[in-house]
Motif scaffolding. Structure first.
Motif, PDB file in Angstrom:
ATOM      1  N   ARG A 202       1.133  -1.098   0.259  1.00 50.26           N
ATOM      2  CA  ARG A 202      -0.028  -0.357  -0.075  1.00 50.26           C
ATOM      3  C   ARG A 202       0.779   1.378   0.261  1.00 50.26           C
ATOM      4  N   THR A 203       2.404   1.459   0.276  1.00 52.61           N
ATOM      5  CA  THR A 203       2.404   2.800   0.117  1.00 52.61           C
ATOM      6  C   THR A 203       4.298   2.489  -0.337  1.00 52.61           C
ATOM      7  N   GLY A 204       4.355   1.330  -0.629  1.00 53.86           N
ATOM      8  CA  GLY A 204       5.982   0.267  -1.721  1.00 53.86           C
ATOM      9  C   GLY A 204       6.984   0.258  -0.607  1.00 53.86           C
ATOM     10  N   ARG A 205       7.113   0.429   0.365  1.00 48.41           N
ATOM     11  CA  ARG A 205       8.260   0.784   1.480  1.00 48.41           C
ATOM     12  C   ARG A 205       8.793  -1.117   1.482  1.00 48.41           C
ATOM     13  N   THR A 206       9.889  -0.905   1.388  1.00 49.88           N
ATOM     14  CA  THR A 206      10.418  -2.550   1.646  1.00 49.88           C
ATOM     15  C   THR A 206      11.151  -2.089   2.731  1.00 49.88           C
ATOM     16  N   VAL A 207      11.094  -3.590   3.524  1.00 49.53           N
ATOM     17  CA  VAL A 207      12.293  -3.882   4.288  1.00 49.53           C
ATOM     18  C   VAL A 207      13.073  -5.036   4.297  1.00 49.53           C
ATOM     19  N   ARG A 208      14.268  -5.298   4.997  1.00 47.39           N
ATOM     20  CA  ARG A 208      14.970  -6.222   4.843  1.00 47.39           C
ATOM     21  C   ARG A 208      15.471  -6.880   5.494  1.00 47.39           C
ATOM     22  N   CYS A 209      15.628  -8.075   5.571  1.00 42.72           N
ATOM     23  CA  CYS A 209      15.544  -8.818   6.940  1.00 42.72           C
ATOM     24  C   CYS A 209      17.564  -9.449   7.094  1.00 42.72           C
ATOM     25  N   ASP A 210      18.089  -9.661   8.553  1.00 47.32           N
ATOM     26  CA  ASP A 210      19.425  -8.820   8.947  1.00 47.32           C
ATOM     27  C   ASP A 210      20.149 -10.336   8.230  1.00 47.32           C
ATOM     28  N   SER A 211      20.873 -10.414   6.998  1.00 44.28           N
ATOM     29  CA  SER A 211      21.453 -11.408   6.248  1.00 44.28           C
ATOM     30  C   SER A 211      22.116 -12.479   7.025  1.00 44.28           C
ATOM     31  N   GLY A 212      22.390 -12.557   8.807  1.00 41.85           N
ATOM     32  CA  GLY A 212      23.473 -13.014   9.060  1.00 41.85           C
ATOM     33  C   GLY A 212      22.080 -13.986  10.231  1.00 41.85           C
ATOM     34  N   LEU A 213      21.183 -13.450  10.256  1.00 43.64           N
ATOM     35  CA  LEU A 213      19.994 -14.299  10.924  1.00 43.64           C
ATOM     36  C   LEU A 213      18.888 -14.913  10.389  1.00 43.64           C
ATOM     37  N   VAL A 214      18.755 -16.789  10.565  1.00 43.99           N
ATOM     38  CA  VAL A 214      17.773 -17.558   9.939  1.00 43.99           C
ATOM     39  C   VAL A 214      16.548 -17.549  10.618  1.00 43.99           C
ATOM     40  N   LEU A 215      16.006 -17.271   9.697  1.00 47.27           N
ATOM     41  CA  LEU A 215      14.183 -17.712  10.337  1.00 47.27           C
ATOM     42  C   LEU A 215      13.407 -19.030  10.647  1.00 47.27           C
ATOM     43  N   VAL A 216      14.021 -19.170  11.918  1.00 48.89           N
ATOM     44  CA  VAL A 216      13.929 -20.903  11.792  1.00 48.89           C
ATOM     45  C   VAL A 216      12.313 -20.609  12.553  1.00 48.89           C
ATOM     46  N   GLU A 217      11.651 -21.908  12.164  1.00 45.67           N
ATOM     47  CA  GLU A 217      10.127 -22.197  12.502  1.00 45.67           C
ATOM     48  C   GLU A 217      10.108 -23.400  13.353  1.00 45.67           C
ATOM     49  N   THR A 218       9.589 -23.826  13.819  1.00 43.83           N
ATOM     50  CA  THR A 218       9.430 -25.446  14.509  1.00 43.83           C
ATOM     51  C   THR A 218       7.838 -25.912  14.775  1.00 43.83           C
ATOM     52  N   LYS A 219       7.918 -26.859  13.855  1.00 41.12           N
ATOM     53  CA  LYS A 219       6.342 -27.535  13.697  1.00 41.12           C
ATOM     54  C   LYS A 219       6.361 -28.219  14.030  1.00 41.12           C
ATOM     55  N   SER A 220       4.984 -28.730  14.779  1.00 44.33           N
ATOM     56  CA  SER A 220       4.811 -30.306  15.678  1.00 44.33           C
ATOM     57  C   SER A 220       3.035 -30.036  16.763  1.00 44.33           C
ATOM     58  N   ALA A 221       2.625 -31.675  16.674  1.00 43.15           N
ATOM     59  CA  ALA A 221       1.880 -31.391  16.827  1.00 43.15           C
ATOM     60  C   ALA A 221       1.772 -31.313  18.691  1.00 43.15           C
ATOM     61  N   GLU A 222       3.266 -31.416  18.728  1.00 45.30           N
ATOM     62  CA  GLU A 222       3.600 -31.144  20.714  1.00 45.30           C
ATOM     63  C   GLU A 222       3.627 -29.795  20.893  1.00 45.30           C
ATOM     64  N   HIS A 223       3.641 -29.786  22.188  1.00 47.85           N
ATOM     65  CA  HIS A 223       3.570 -28.037  22.209  1.00 47.85           C
ATOM     66  C   HIS A 223       5.645 -28.069  22.264  1.00 47.85           C
TER      67      HIS A 223
END
Length: 274
Positions: A202-223
């Protein structure tokens, strides 16, 4: 679907590709059989690349007790380009419902698997146990999420899950581009994203993630999973972070977004631009 924005090569991109090629492979068919997880608990982490390589190295090591995690492999590829467009109301109902922790909240997006051309219309809901429940419907040809078929799918999904009507007006609000490698064990999955680029549509603005970080998500049926415990042992704690809400917190500073702002400013270190 908006035009994809190429994510720059980064330390994190090299790290996830390197880790995936060191692991044993698993096919998409076997992943869906062993760990589809359309209903699951998700936990997010912002992980420095060196820590990420140590943790994934332990989880994928053949000598690891039990069955080690394996890397999703399709046509010899182990890192895949994703492009998503999120849809929200003019007043950002989805964003604010998540900010306020409303029980009947949802996210709506179109996802393009850029390497195969597959497109999916996805609706992410919050389940009764606080888990994430994802509903998907394929998009073909020139279909868009605003067309009659996807809108009927949205209405049916929200009616069945929450007994509510869909928003009368939806607009594209944010696009995301990133590189992803996925690691799988029975009933568990770890998604590892690098080179994230987010564009406010809606504004055209852009942001980029820190190049030294990995965005990790753990996914499971348990907590809590073995991956969660190993990350905690390396002093990496879960982050209050989602791509959609975290990016908007930085791209639109006037939004009330305190719950995401700390993690978002750690993830997105670059200045926004047009």
């Amino acid at each position: 679907m908006s035009t994809t924005t190429a994510a720059p090569t980064s330390m994190a991109s090299h790290a996830i590709s390197e880790a995936a090629h060191r692991a044993d492979p698993i096919s998409l068919a076997e992943l869906n059989e062993r760990s589809a997880l359309l209903a699951r608990f998700d936990r997010s982490y912002l992980v420095p690349t060196a820590t990420f390589l140590r943790v994934i190295g332990q989880l994928t090591r053949p000598t690891h007790h039990g069955v080690p995690f394996r890397a999703l492999t399709i046509d010899d590829r182990r890192a895949f380009r994703y492009h998503s467009v999120y849809y929200d109301t003019p007043g950002l109902r989805s964003f604010h419902d998540h900010r306020q922790g409303r029980r009947l909240r949802f996210k709506i997006r179109e996802r393009l698997y850029a390497d195969s051309g597959e497109r999916q219309f996805e609706i992410k809901l919050k389940g009764g146990r606080g888990d994430t429940v994802k509903h998907r419907s394929p998009l073909t040809g020139t279909d868009t999420p605003l067309d009659e078929g996807p809108q009927a799918f949205l209405a049916d999904t929200l009616h069945r899950a929450y007994d509510i009507a869909p928003p009368p007006v939806l607009r594209p609000s944010l696009s995301t581009d990133y590189l992803r490698s996925t690691f799988v064990a029975d009933g568990q999955r770890i998604t590892c994203d690098a080179g994230l680029v987010c564009v406010d549509l809606r504004t055209g603005r852009t942001v980029r993630c820190d190049s030294g970080l990995v965005l990790v998500e753990t996914k499971s049926a348990e907590h809590l999973t073995e991956a969660d415990r190993l990350l905690h042992a390396h002093r990496v704690r879960p982050a209050v972070f989602t791509k959609y809400c975290g990016a908007l917190a930085v791209l639109r500073p006037a939004l009330p977004a305190n719950r995401w702002r700390r993690a978002a400013h750690r993830a997105f270190t670059a200045e926004t631009d047009r």
